[in-house]
Motif scaffolding. Structure first.
Motif, PDB file in Angstrom:
ATOM      1  N   PHE A  75     -12.259   4.044   2.980  1.00  0.00           N
ATOM      2  CA  PHE A  75     -11.514   4.053   4.225  1.00  0.00           C
ATOM      3  C   PHE A  75     -11.431   2.619   4.766  1.00  0.00           C
ATOM      4  O   PHE A  75     -12.376   1.843   4.661  1.00  0.00           O
ATOM      5  CB  PHE A  75     -12.206   4.953   5.251  1.00  0.00           C
ATOM      6  CG  PHE A  75     -12.091   6.426   4.931  1.00  0.00           C
ATOM      7  CD1 PHE A  75     -10.983   7.140   5.335  1.00  0.00           C
ATOM      8  CD2 PHE A  75     -13.085   7.073   4.213  1.00  0.00           C
ATOM      9  CE1 PHE A  75     -10.867   8.495   5.046  1.00  0.00           C
ATOM     10  CE2 PHE A  75     -12.981   8.423   3.913  1.00  0.00           C
ATOM     11  CZ  PHE A  75     -11.864   9.141   4.328  1.00  0.00           C
ATOM     12  N   GLY A  76     -10.291   2.301   5.336  1.00  0.00           N
ATOM     13  CA  GLY A  76     -10.125   0.975   5.925  1.00  0.00           C
ATOM     14  C   GLY A  76      -9.821  -0.122   4.935  1.00  0.00           C
ATOM     15  O   GLY A  76      -9.876  -1.303   5.279  1.00  0.00           O
ATOM     16  N   THR A  77      -9.469   0.235   3.685  1.00  0.00           N
ATOM     17  CA  THR A  77      -9.202  -0.777   2.666  1.00  0.00           C
ATOM     18  C   THR A  77      -7.907  -1.528   2.982  1.00  0.00           C
ATOM     19  O   THR A  77      -6.882  -0.920   3.301  1.00  0.00           O
ATOM     20  CB  THR A  77      -9.080  -0.125   1.280  1.00  0.00           C
ATOM     21  OG1 THR A  77     -10.307   0.533   0.982  1.00  0.00           O
ATOM     22  CG2 THR A  77      -8.794  -1.166   0.211  1.00  0.00           C
ATOM     23  N   LEU A  78      -7.949  -2.849   2.896  1.00  0.00           N
ATOM     24  CA  LEU A  78      -6.738  -3.676   2.975  1.00  0.00           C
ATOM     25  C   LEU A  78      -6.404  -4.126   1.564  1.00  0.00           C
ATOM     26  O   LEU A  78      -7.294  -4.532   0.803  1.00  0.00           O
ATOM     27  CB  LEU A  78      -6.969  -4.880   3.890  1.00  0.00           C
ATOM     28  CG  LEU A  78      -7.229  -4.540   5.359  1.00  0.00           C
ATOM     29  CD1 LEU A  78      -7.580  -5.793   6.145  1.00  0.00           C
ATOM     30  CD2 LEU A  78      -6.028  -3.856   5.980  1.00  0.00           C
ATOM     31  N   GLU A  79      -5.146  -4.052   1.198  1.00  0.00           N
ATOM     32  CA  GLU A  79      -4.731  -4.292  -0.185  1.00  0.00           C
ATOM     33  C   GLU A  79      -5.186  -5.654  -0.685  1.00  0.00           C
ATOM     34  O   GLU A  79      -5.039  -6.667   0.015  1.00  0.00           O
ATOM     35  CB  GLU A  79      -3.212  -4.181  -0.296  1.00  0.00           C
ATOM     36  CG  GLU A  79      -2.697  -4.306  -1.732  1.00  0.00           C
ATOM     37  CD  GLU A  79      -1.203  -4.096  -1.832  1.00  0.00           C
ATOM     38  OE1 GLU A  79      -0.659  -4.258  -2.938  1.00  0.00           O
ATOM     39  OE2 GLU A  79      -0.582  -3.761  -0.806  1.00  0.00           O
TER      40      GLU A  79
END
Length: 628
Positions: free
Chosen positions: A438-442
């Motif tokens: 959760f909350g991953t930025l590419e």
């Protein structure tokens, strides 16, 4: 006996000392019998009140006075030494068994010698250097990790080269032998850890005995006569209760709520009670730094091992039931809050359980029993998902984290409530598990084409957002950067599903902002603080800092996922209803997972079958953990 760095006991010295104390006890018993005979014989010759007072004084001296104190002290030391010798003998046997652990693939518990068997083993010296004790488990971990990695690499290499290597069976045998050695290392580590635990328990038991003997005897305030010293078990219980009082005070001073402090005390009393006696001894006769170190160890032990117990709620309620200022309802709600904060219960479950209660009314007994059953089921579910590997079609599956489990439960509750079929819901969960965090930025690189390259140029993406989690970046700045990139047709993936298109990320960003207390001002791209009304423009984006918690991120992304599946991307469930015709539940789950993968996740990365395995694994875990 022990300084800061080491612990040492010589078995032969203990045996000699024990014999001396046994002789002392025998002599004291014989002397007491002689004195009582003399008093009985001589008292017949005495007359008057003075004679009676003398007889009473001598009897008090033998039965409750200084003589009895000396006798009880000798008796306690003898009992303590006998118990210590039994434990020392058992630990010395374990020392002898260490080499066996390196020869066996299966851990074998050492046979404890019979009480009173003080045969000298391993030189008869029990020694542990605390400064070096944990080197062995750490080294075992390193060996195990390195060997497991090597074995995995070798197996994969052999599979890739199966047509080239002629004697692959020989290589396979070597790998199998290496794996067996890894198991032996783990056996040795387990054996050594139990040895260290035994040493610490032995020290704590001795501390209890010393504390019990040093305590001043109780005094009867009315008669001022010394009360007979209590038995060892009574001393131990008193020391333990006092240790609990000390620990409770230390925990509440450390910021733990009274409810959680009680949970910690319950766990320690049940699983590692020697900590309590050590605290008592250090509080009475040690220094504050040593006591603080033990409290830190207790907190660390709790944080590593805490799990809801099936009867813990009863313990907590019982602790507060006699307090007129705290109702059962308050304690129960506090307990639910604790479970939610510690990820034992998802938000939907919390609200459902809380909805069954009424403030100011007693908690129904059946509600408490239901909660105990619920916690028991949850412990089973966690054990299956967090401690065991999934098994399916030779696909390597990662274990579940606590955050993933609770998120899956939240998704399950929310979608089932909407009327979705169970198999489809499990398919959604299987996809979520494979997607990442959760909350991953590419994650992007300078060589990425199309959107990635434009984003890097537009907002200095590599420095500001790559490869951070959204909890680590300023939400206000992220929002305005995303607006700027959207205006220039630049995009990047956000969240567990890596939502990228504008029509999918805009609602998600608004949900993040809402949970953080902000909303987009009507007709503009400006932000407004919901509570204060403050307007934040793009020029102010670096001067106002707002950071999301992981709880907020998980809640926002689950809200967004449910919103899309039920409102904007309903084609996934429509396709499921049209294509699933079989009554085979496993087939339904697998097909549903692949439909969600194709119609909702909308990527092609070759992980469809792995996602299906996760979905089936979740389904099986739920069946095994639920009381039907």
């Amino acid at each position: 006996m022990r300084n800061y760095n080491e612990f040492r006991i010589e078995q032969s010295s203990l045996i000699q000392a024990l014999e001396q104390y046994r002789e002392m006890k025998t002599v004291l018993e014989e002397e007491r019998e002689n004195l009582q005979n003399i008093i009985s014989q001589e008292s017949s010759k005495w007359q008057g009140a003075a004679a009676e007072a003398a007889v009473s004084s001598m009897n008090s001296f033998l039965q409750t006075g200084e003589y009895n104190e000396a006798y009880e002290c000798v008796r306690k030391v003898r009992l303590c030494m006998e118990d210590t010798l039994d434990q020392v003998s058992a630990l010395l046997v374990r020392c002898e068994d260490f080499p066996k652990q390196l020869e066996s693939d299966t851990y074998i518990e050492s046979m404890r010698p019979a009480c009173g068997d003080y045969t000298l083993r391993n030189g008869g010296v029990l020694y542990l250097d605390y400064g070096k004790a944990m080197v062995i488990p750490d080294l075992c971990d390193q060996i195990s990790e390195a060997a497991e990695y090597l074995g995995t690499v070798l197996k994969q290499s052999m599979e890739d080269c199966r047509g080239i290597i002629d004697d692959i069976d020989g290589y396979q045998n070597r790998v199998d032998a290496a794996v067996r050695k890894v198991k032996r290392v783990k056996n040795y580590k387990l054996s050594f850890q139990k040895y260290v635990q035994g040493i610490k328990a032995l020290e704590n038991d001795v501390a209890v005995c010393l504390a019990g003997m040093k305590d001043e005897p109780d005094v009867d305030e009315n008669s001022s006569t010394i009360v007979k010293t209590r038995e060892f078990e009574t001393d131990y219980n008193r020391v333990t209760e006092r240790g609990k009082e000390i620990l409770r005070g230390e925990l509440e001073a450390a910021g733990y709520s009274s409810i959680e402090a009680q949970m910690i005390i319950y766990m320690i009393e049940k699983e590692n009670p020697s900590y309590l006696s050590t605290l008592y001894a250090l509080d009475s006769y040690g220094d504050s730094s040593s006591k603080d170190a033990v409290v830190d160890q207790i907190i660390s032990y709790y944080e590593l091992n805490k799990n809801p117990e099936d009867n813990l709620l009863d313990v907590v309620l019982e602790n507060y039931r006699n307090d007129e200022n705290i109702s059962d309802y308050d304690v129960y709600v506090g307990y639910l809050e604790y479970l939610k904060d510690e990820y034992y219960i998802c938000k939907a479950e919390y609200e459902e359980i809380l909805g069954n209660l009424k403030e100011g009314e007693p908690i129904p007994e059946e509600e408490i029993r239901k909660m105990e059953d619920f916690l028991e089921e949850r412990v089973i579910l966690y054990n299956i998902l967090m401690e065991n590997n999934g098994t399916g079609n030779n696909i390597e599956l990662e274990k579940w984290s606590k955050v993933e489990i609770v998120a899956a439960l939240e998704i399950e509750n929310r979608l089932l409530e909407k009327g979705y079929e169970e198999e489809f819901v499990y398919g959604v969960i299987g996809n979520m598990k494979q997607e990442g965090e959760f909350g991953t930025l590419e994650g992007l690189k300078n060589t990425d084409k199309i959107y990635g390259l434009h984003v890097i140029d537009c907002v200095n993406y590599l420095e500001k957002y790559n490869p951070y989690n959204i909890t680590e970046v300023n939400l206000i700045e992220l929002y305005f950067d995303r607006v700027m990139c959207t205006d220039n047709n630049h995009k990047w993936g956000i969240g567990i599903v890596q939502w990228t298109p504008d029509d999918r990320t805009e609602p998600l960003l608004k949900e993040y902002l809402r949970l953080a207390g902000y909303e987009v001002e009507d007709g503009t791209n400006n932000l407004k603080n919901i509570e204060t009304g403050q307007i934040i423009t793009s020029d102010m984006r670096c001067s106002v800092e707002v950071y999301l918690t992981m709880d907020q991120v998980v809640e926002a992304e689950i809200n967004h996922l449910v919103y899309e599946l039920t409102e904007t991307h309903t084609e996934a469930y429509t396709a499921y209803e049209q294509e699933i015709l079989t009554d085979n539940k496993d087939v339904n789950i697998r097909e549903a997972t692949l439909i969600v993968y194709d119609k909702y996740i909308c990527i092609e990365d070759g992980t469809g079958e792995k996602r299906a395995e996760y979905a089936v694994w979740w389904s099986e875990a739920r069946v095994q953990s639920t009381k039907w």
